[in-house]
Write an enzyme that holds these catalytic residues in place. Structure first.
Site: not given
Lengths: 439, 439
Positions: A16, A18, A20, A175, A304, A320
């Protein structure tokens, strides 16, 4: 030669790229390990701004950068584009679409995706927002709705095209609703001749009694007021019971619409279940206080996908900053491990929570501080620009925002892909296919 | 009220929002007519830079703008997103997916698409480049090839992944080959650990005896030299006989590759045939000297869909400047018609031809003048920035080019969509699916 030296070092595999996984890789840059970062995408995505791609403000390449370019200068990491399908903790192997990868230490950071709570059939009519592809699909439906309204000969059908329903009143839903309202009222109005986009109806439906349930009641109330001043209808304590071509049904009513966006449920990546550890209701792996998997001390889960409680008992939020803190914490622990040290427990530092609503409109909670309106929005803007990866992207996004703010023109209003199926959605069969569109 | 005034005016329908259709609409801004511009896309595409999206230099939104935004301030035009399926010249109707549109004057400007000369089965393995979707698909295959090479455990298969074949030595093929060579050698090299992208093999195959057959022999020779200095293999007088998962076969050889791009054939939009007029070999409508369709004096065909000869007998080329000249010419003729005047014949003014090869490399022919190298490239750059629609796009593209030029980093290297099928292409079945990727 360098190879032989390198092959003596511990192998760290990160799944991953992302917030993290990338933070973990970067925090390991000076640690004597060989890192392989695996992701099924070639890009790191700045998800907090994904809703701006979905609402045609930013272009996909403004908020995504190739992972290997981000890590280009870090010599102890290699990047592989591949799909991890399972983890074999007994043999210390990651099973990939193209083969297997052996590791001494594993960091699993595959995050979460959206969940329809068992109503997967809703996805067709109410796409969720997690990837670039999702954002482009939502942008497609959002923009096509105005095109369909403009060309619709049956004036009774126009309001359904100009109604947008967002299911889920968390940060993403708030949003999206705010952005859709602004684009409809400020940006699109001058471009259409037959319809008045200012009349677009934007509805935000939340199952809980208030918006942004994770934030304080004052923030929820402030968000509602700010959304309503943008013309968004906010419906709370309303559970959605059906979504189809013709609209959304919830306990208490039905909204005829052809455009629904799903911002409600989150489910952890299925890879977590292949670890053989206990998972929570959302499929997150319940980890030990050092973020390792019970029974597999060399395997860590972050971001997550990890379920871990703070000393107070409340869970570490799926944000995040939390993922980045976890990534850096595991990296520090691995550095200790390579020096024969012991692993330390993870402590989450809450730097605050933000949700933006529109230009000059947002809510922020920093410690005990509660901010709303322009100040909160300015904080949101600065923090997002600061954390956005890459100088180029910062410049581009700032330029885009300035352009939108000053010119009331949004950046990226492309409709791509096959639009006719969308335009035909919600059509009752009984219409004359040869009615005149203009006399 | 305004409606009733308006409805007295002649109805002009324009099909297609490319260079021709858009120029016609804009040139009619002061003429007392009601214009409806119909396009199956919502955006005008600056096709001369499409190859830069396909090779990850520019982002799609840099070279495409919503047609209705471009025409936002022009009050006598409305824009419809719809697909014209046929034209009924007897009843003065355009048949659309969503209904019919009546016209007093019709301008057909639906352009051309790529043709496989009866080998439509080649499209799967060799996509062409006409739309944003095409460019994103080619970018996907181009970037995935390096990812596949990096993760390929079978070193014998790596060269096939690092071989790129472009079929067709016209401007698009020359631009693609040069751009792919530059990206491989200058931009990607530092990002990969296992492969050396500088070793990528780029082959340009042309059936005719020389590249850029539409230009002068000196230009062809100059283009070949400039491409070869970038490391591109140029093969001319070579007809391709087969394209599949494993490579390209041509009279005289076979090139093992997993990435082929089609830049060879062009076929006119099928809409032309529904006019009932004579079409040429490429499906272009043979028009009268005022660009009207024989037998339908109120129907005009412009741009790549029109077949018309210059006084010298040579055909008007399928280039953006020619399409824009035709659009403005028809607009002037309609202005005359509304004043009861007569229609004048179209005269093409050749402002020159350009093809770019890489940074500082291009060929240009302006009148008798033949330019090559940096001067030609500078001319190309200035002309393209000048004709690019929209201040915002000009600024963004210039900034991107400066960034690429100064930093050797390309702008938009996103891989989107499902990549596994691409990664599996050309795989012989007999491999061990669990071979180790790293020891």
């Amino acid at each position: 030669m360098e190879q032989s030296k390198a092959s003596a070092l511990p192998r760290v595999v990160i799944i991953g790229g992302g917030f993290g996984g990338l933070s973990a890789a970067q925090a390991l840059s000076k640690v004597p390990v060989r890192i392989t970062l695996v992701d099924s995408r070639n890009h790191h995505l700045f998800q907090p701004l994904l809703y701006q791609v979905a609402t045609a403000a930013l272009s996909d390449s403004d908020i995504a950068s190739p992972i290997r370019r981000i890590l280009r200068k870090q010599k102890n990491v290699e990047v592989l584009l591949d799909q991890a399908t399972a983890i074999d903790t007994a043999r210390n192997r990651v099973i990939l679409a193209a083969g297997e990868l052996a590791f001494d230490y594993l960091i699993v950071a595959t995050g979460a995706t959206h969940s329809y709570f068992g109503h997967e059939d809703w996805e067709r009519d109410a796409p969720g927002l997690k990837s670039i592809e999702d954002a482009i699909e939502i942008r497609r439906r959002f923009l096509v709705a105005y095109e369909a309204a403009e060309r619709e000969p049956d004036s009774a059908a126009v309001p359904e095209w100009l109604t947008f329903v967002i299911v889920g009143g968390g940060p993403t839903g708030v949003e999206l609703a705010g952005a859709i309202a602004e684009v409809s009222r400020m940006i699109l109005a001058k471009d259409f001749r037959r319809i008045n986009t200012r009349r677009a109806r934007i509805v935000l439906i939340e199952g809980a009694p208030r918006l942004l349930p994770a934030m304080a009641p004052e923030s929820s109330e402030s968000a509602r007021k700010q959304l309503e001043s943008l013309g968004v209808e906010v419906i709370t304590s309303a559970m959605v019971t059906a979504i189809d071509d013709f609209g959304v049904t919830y306990a208490g009513g039905n909204i005829p619409t052809r455009t629904v966006i799903w911002a409600a449920g989150v489910a952890a990546s299925p890879l977590g279940k292949t670890l053989g550890a206990t998972v929570d209701g959302a499929g997150r792996v319940i980890v030990k206080d050092d973020l390792s998997v019970p029974g597999a001390p060399n395997v860590f889960v972050i971001g997550d996908l990890a379920s871990i409680k703070q000393p107070g008992g409340q869970p570490v939020p799926g944000l995040a900053p939390a993922a980045m803190q976890m990534g850096r914490h595991v990296a520090r622990n691995l550095a200790r491990a390579t020096r024969g040290g012991t692993l330390e427990p993870f402590r989450y530092v809450d730097k605050g929570t933000l949700a933006t609503i529109g230009r000059g409109a947002a809510v922020a909670e920093i410690g005990k501080l509660r901010l709303g309106g322009f100040v909160a929005w300015l904080a949101w803007l600065l923090i997002h620009i600061f954390y956005l990866i890459g100088f180029r992207n910062r410049v581009r996004v700032l330029a885009e925002w300035a352009w939108i703010y000053l010119r009331n023109e949004s950046g990226s209003r492309l409709i791509t892909g096959d639009v006719e199926p969308l335009l035909e959605r919600g059509r009752r069969g009984d219409e004359d296919r040869h009615r005149m569109m203009a006399q």
